[in-house]
Design a protein around this motif. Structure first.
Motif: not given
Length: 651
Positions: A459-460, A463-464, A466-467, A498, A502, A505-506
């Protein structure tokens, strides 16, 4: 049925024993009463007859007393009563009642008032006593009471004397009361005897059941249900005992870890029922090779353990040879001829470890390390494996804090369009820098999966990614980021939700986020896999099959799942001049029918790129174009490789 017959015999014996035991008091009373009537109320007119009657009565009573003494001796000898014993006792008791009845009827005419009253009282008392004394047999008890009172009472009722009529009426009434009492007393006695024996039998059965249940509990707690070998808990307990004995005797022991080769194929292709038979037969073969001093265990699945009370290497090598040879013999099961083999790892106490669970782990490592060897099917744990284990334990412990300490980073490997080498996507690759050392994904990903850290790490990465995807989309438009997802993570029921959270969110454009999975996911829950992929695709995310051709390779599953992209593994690209091109051609043919795009991984030469482009491969990835880039290098690479052609992501 046998228990019922036994109960009947015991019931009959106790009835007879009760009758004989109680009869002593009855016979003693009859002797006293007969003497009192014969000599206490002698009238000159019937003196001789009364003496004869008394002699006959006492002769009968002595005969019955002798029979009772004989019976008591039989009981002491452990003999059981038979029906003839009951009939003999009943005949004696009823004969006694007949003599009393005869006395009252025959001598009635000569009775004066006192003798009449005394006689009716005596026979009534004897009838009352018989209710309990003869309760062991209902027929005898009822008959005895009726013979004593009813005939005499009926005679008194026929008299013209009021006092005689009164005594007769009382006698009839008392006789009926005694009959009812005799029936109830007999029923109660017989039921008590029956219940006592049922309770005794129940207690005996209970003891047997307790023993059986104790054995069953022991089996459930200690034995494997299928093979009847020790289970894990029992095996570890026995190994601890063996270790204590080894410490006292200053000697060693060994653990053999046996894994079957080819068993999964049997289970998958033929069925679990045949698989169970294979395991059962294998357990029998292992047992046949081992001595009674060795402790055997089914560790789980197709894994078996043997604890050998010796660490003599020659003995162990010989034993392993026998085990592999016997396990490898063909098996004929339900019309199938099955041939499997085994690989064995060996760990020694105290040479390799003094902890029993660690010994099992070391033997397991030695076994798996030997799987790839063709030289032999067994091996000992050694220093090289010890270093490997030490390394794995170190990495496992450091994985706990790797995210917290910001030891992970992403690098990005470009994917280009085959026709013009335009950059269309980047594959996000995870790197771990630990104390200045770059730990390879091949080394730590499997450990992360084993320890469960892979979910948090995965998941980390998302997250990265997606950014980065959002940044690339804002700067350069249609450039995608491809994220590798572990099988463990992908099978998480909440994974798709999940990812959806994400994206929202992003504020990421889902078209430019690709999820890459390996073929191994096809061997899991198809329904959950189908649901997850459809959920991701409904968001606009594209799903890729990574390392195609090296795993499960279920084309039918791929067709059902309707994946978007297939990545041909580097191993086929390296062999384009041998048979790799045939694989590429086949994949391209299928892609045309199924509608997915194809990426070739591991392209390192211009010649490979040219052949793949001519074969129709849509996208290429490899060192020919660039090695994986650090995050700060991505922008400069894109700018360097930009062209006037509008970029288009693999769709």
């Amino acid at each position: 049925m046998g228990n019922e017959d036994e109960l009947k015999k015991l019931h009959q014996h106790d009835r007879i024993n009760l009758l004989y035991s109680n009869s002593y008091a009855g016979m003693f009373i009859s002797m006293i009463a007969s003497g009192a009537l014969a000599f206490g109320f002698l009238q000159p007119a019937n003196r001789t007859e009364k003496i004869y009657w008394w002699l006959l009565m006492n002769a009968l009573l002595l005969l019955r007393l002798t029979d009772a003494i004989v019976w008591a001796r039989k009981v002491r000898q452990g003999l059981r009563g038979k029906k003839t014993d009951l009939l003999r006792f009943s005949a004696g008791a009823i004969s006694t009642a007949v003599l009393w009845c005869f006395y009252c009827l025959y001598f009635y005419a000569g009775f004066d008032l006192s003798e009449l009253t005394t006689s009716i009282i005596i026979v009534s008392a004897m009838a009352g006593g018989a209710v309990n004394i003869l309760s062991g047999d209902k027929t005898t008890s009822v008959t005895y009471s009726m013979l004593l009172l009813l005939p005499f009472s009926a005679l008194l009722l026929s008299s013209s004397e009021y006092y005689h009529n009164l005594l007769g009426g009382l006698g009839v009434f008392f006789s009926l009361v005694m009959v009812v009492s005799a029936i109830k007393s007999a029923d109660f006695t017989l039921k008590s005897i029956e219940l006592r024996h049922q309770n005794n039998l129940l207690l005996e059965n209970m003891e047997e059941q307790v023993v059986a249940r104790t054995r069953q509990i022991y089996d459930l707690s200690n034995l494997d249900a299928l093979t009847r070998l020790f289970n894990r808990t029992a095996f570890l307990s026995h190994v601890r005992e063996i270790k204590q004995s080894s410490i006292r005797q200053n000697k060693g022991f060994s653990i053999l870890f046996i894994d079957l080769d080819g068993f999964k194929r049997v289970n998958d292709n033929i069925g679990h029922s045949v698989g169970d038979e294979v395991l059962l037969l294998t357990a029998q073969r292992i047992k046949a090779c081992c001595s009674e001093a060795m402790t055997l265990c089914r560790w789980g699945g197709d894994e078996f353990l043997v604890c050998v009370p010796s660490n003599n290497t020659e003995l162990l090598v010989k034993l392993c040879g026998h085990l592999v040879e016997h396990i490898s013999d063909a098996m004929d099961i339900k019309g199938h001829r099955i041939k499997i083999s085994a690989t064995i790892g060996i760990a020694l106490y105290p040479d390799h470890s003094k902890d029993e669970q660690e010994l099992i782990q070391l033997a397991d490592m030695a076994m798996y390390n030997q799987k790839s060897s063709l030289s032999q099917r067994w091996s000992f744990f050694d220093d090289q494996l010890a270093s490997q284990m030490k390394r794995e334990n170190f990495l496992r412990s450091r994985l706990d804090t790797a995210l917290e300490n910001e030891e992970f980073r992403l690098v990005f490997h470009p994917i280009v369009r085959a026709s013009d080498s335009t950059v269309v996507a980047f594959e996000a690759l995870l790197r771990w820098q630990l104390d200045g050392e770059n730990v390879t994904p091949d080394e730590f990903i499997s450990l992360a999966e084993q320890t469960g850290h892979i979910r948090q790490i995965g998941y980390w990465v998302l997250h990265k990614s997606c950014l980065e995807s959002k940044k690339l989309a804002e700067l350069y438009g249609a450039i995608s980021v491809c994220v590798n997802v572990s099988v463990v993570q992908f099978q998480d029921p909440g994974f798709a939700i999940t990812v959806e959270d994400m994206i929202r969110h992003y504020a990421v454009d889902a078209r430019f986020l690709h999820i890459e999975i390996t073929e191994s996911v096809f061997s899991g829950d198809k329904d959950n896999l189908f649901f997850t992929i459809k959920h991701l695709q409904s968001l606009g995310i594209k799903v890729s099959i990574d390392d195609f051709g090296t795993g499960y390779s279920s084309l039918s599953a791929m067709q059902d799942l309707n994946v978007n992209i297939v990545k041909i593994d580097k191993s086929f690209i390296d062999k384009l001049d041998v048979n790799g091109m045939a694989i590429v051609t086949a994949v391209m043919s299928i892609s045309a029918n199924m509608g997915y795009k194809v990426v070739a991984e591991g392209v390192e030469t211009a010649e490979q790129a040219e052949k793949l482009t001519k074969a129709g491969v849509h996208f290429l990835q490899g060192y020919l174009y660039e090695r994986p880039l650090e995050m700060h290098q991505v922008n400069s690479f894109i700018q360097k490789n930009r062209s006037s052609t509008t970029y288009s992501a693999p769709t």
